[in-house]
Design a protein around this motif. Structure first.
Motif, short mmCIF file in Angstrom:
data_model
loop_
_atom_site.label_atom_id
_atom_site.label_comp_id
_atom_site.label_asym_id
_atom_site.label_seq_id
_atom_site.Cartn_x
_atom_site.Cartn_y
_atom_site.Cartn_z
N ASP A 151 4.12 3.76 -9.59
CA ASP A 151 4.67 2.78 -8.64
C ASP A 151 3.51 2.00 -8.03
O ASP A 151 3.02 2.29 -6.94
CB ASP A 151 5.46 3.52 -7.55
N ASP A 152 3.07 0.96 -8.74
CA ASP A 152 1.90 0.20 -8.32
C ASP A 152 2.12 -0.50 -6.98
O ASP A 152 1.20 -0.60 -6.16
CB ASP A 152 1.53 -0.84 -9.39
N ARG A 153 3.33 -1.00 -6.76
CA ARG A 153 3.60 -1.70 -5.51
C ARG A 153 3.45 -0.75 -4.33
O ARG A 153 2.88 -1.13 -3.29
CB ARG A 153 5.01 -2.29 -5.52
N ARG A 154 3.94 0.46 -4.47
CA ARG A 154 3.83 1.45 -3.38
C ARG A 154 2.36 1.80 -3.16
O ARG A 154 1.93 1.98 -2.01
CB ARG A 154 4.64 2.70 -3.71
N ILE A 155 1.58 1.90 -4.20
CA ILE A 155 0.15 2.19 -4.05
C ILE A 155 -0.53 1.10 -3.23
O ILE A 155 -1.31 1.38 -2.33
CB ILE A 155 -0.53 2.33 -5.43
N GLU A 156 -0.20 -0.15 -3.53
CA GLU A 156 -0.79 -1.26 -2.79
C GLU A 156 -0.40 -1.22 -1.32
O GLU A 156 -1.23 -1.50 -0.44
CB GLU A 156 -0.36 -2.59 -3.43
N GLU A 157 0.84 -0.86 -1.04
CA GLU A 157 1.29 -0.74 0.36
C GLU A 157 0.51 0.37 1.08
O GLU A 157 0.08 0.20 2.23
CB GLU A 157 2.79 -0.43 0.40
#
Length: 224
Positions: A151-157
């Motif tokens: 989950d790349d988006r969650r990592i960025e968050e």
């Protein structure tokens, strides 16, 4: 005259196998202390094992001592045995322990044993109870869990939230997690930030953070 004699003695000593061995050990000790931290890690491991033995006895004698259970769980987690850590931490929560630290440690243990769904919930609860618990470490385990789900988006968050702590160690560890997840650009940003932040920490703290500085520099090279 004394200085000259000392120089002659040192020169003679370095020509002997014993002197060369001592010099090698001194160089290795310096390199480990400045860049690697292997000796410090080994010392920490020995400390954890000794403390585990003491705490296990405490819990055996007093099964209602939840503080000892939480500390025991933390030592098991730090020494690389998350399954044992989870067992003691669950017992502590079942007996009424409700601190952010206990939830964070149990969440971290569950992430490490592959139960990311349970771990994620506990880590988020720990942060809700105390946003600065463990000074950013819960975010590292949340990043690890998100990376397992890709989950790349969650990592960025999570990285965006983690940056508030400005710790060289936390930023460097997050960078390596992002690099392992294939997010090289984000990892490089974290390594760059860790190196910049090192310049502004007090001199007395630099020795402890130095090995993380060099790991950040290594990460920079790996993400070019």
């Amino acid at each position: 005259m004394k200085t000259f004699g000392l120089m002659i003695a040192i020169s003679w000593l370095l020509r002997t196998p014993l002197g060369q061995l001592l010099l090698l050990l001194l160089v290795l000790s310096y390199l480990d202390n400045r860049y690697l931290g292997i000796g410090a890690a080994a010392t920490a491991y020995i400390h954890h094992r000794r403390r585990i033995a003491s705490l296990r006895y405490t819990v055996q004698v007093n099964p209602s001592d939840v503080r000892a259970m939480v500390e025991l769980g933390e030592h098991y987690l730090r020494s690389g045995d998350p399954a044992q850590a989870a067992g003691y931490l669950e017992r502590a929560l079942e007996r009424g322990e409700d601190s952010a630290r206990a939830h964070y440690l149990l969440g971290a243990a569950w992430v490490r044993v592959g139960r990311g769904d349970r771990g994620r919930d506990l880590l988020e609860k720990a942060l809700a109870l105390q946003p600065n618990v463990a000074y950013g470490e819960p975010y590292l385990y949340l990043i690890e869990e998100a990376a397992a789900r890709r989950d790349d988006r969650r990592i960025e968050e999570l990285v965006s939230e983690l940056r508030q702590f400005e710790s060289v160690e936390i930023l460097t560890r997050a960078g390596h997690l992002c690099r392992s997840a294939g997010l090289s650009d984000l990892a490089r940003q974290l390594f760059d930030e860790a190196i910049r932040n090192y310049q502004y920490i007090p001199a007395k703290m630099r020795r402890r953070e130095r090995r993380w500085l060099w790991r950040a520099r290594l990460g920079q090279m790996q993400t070019r």
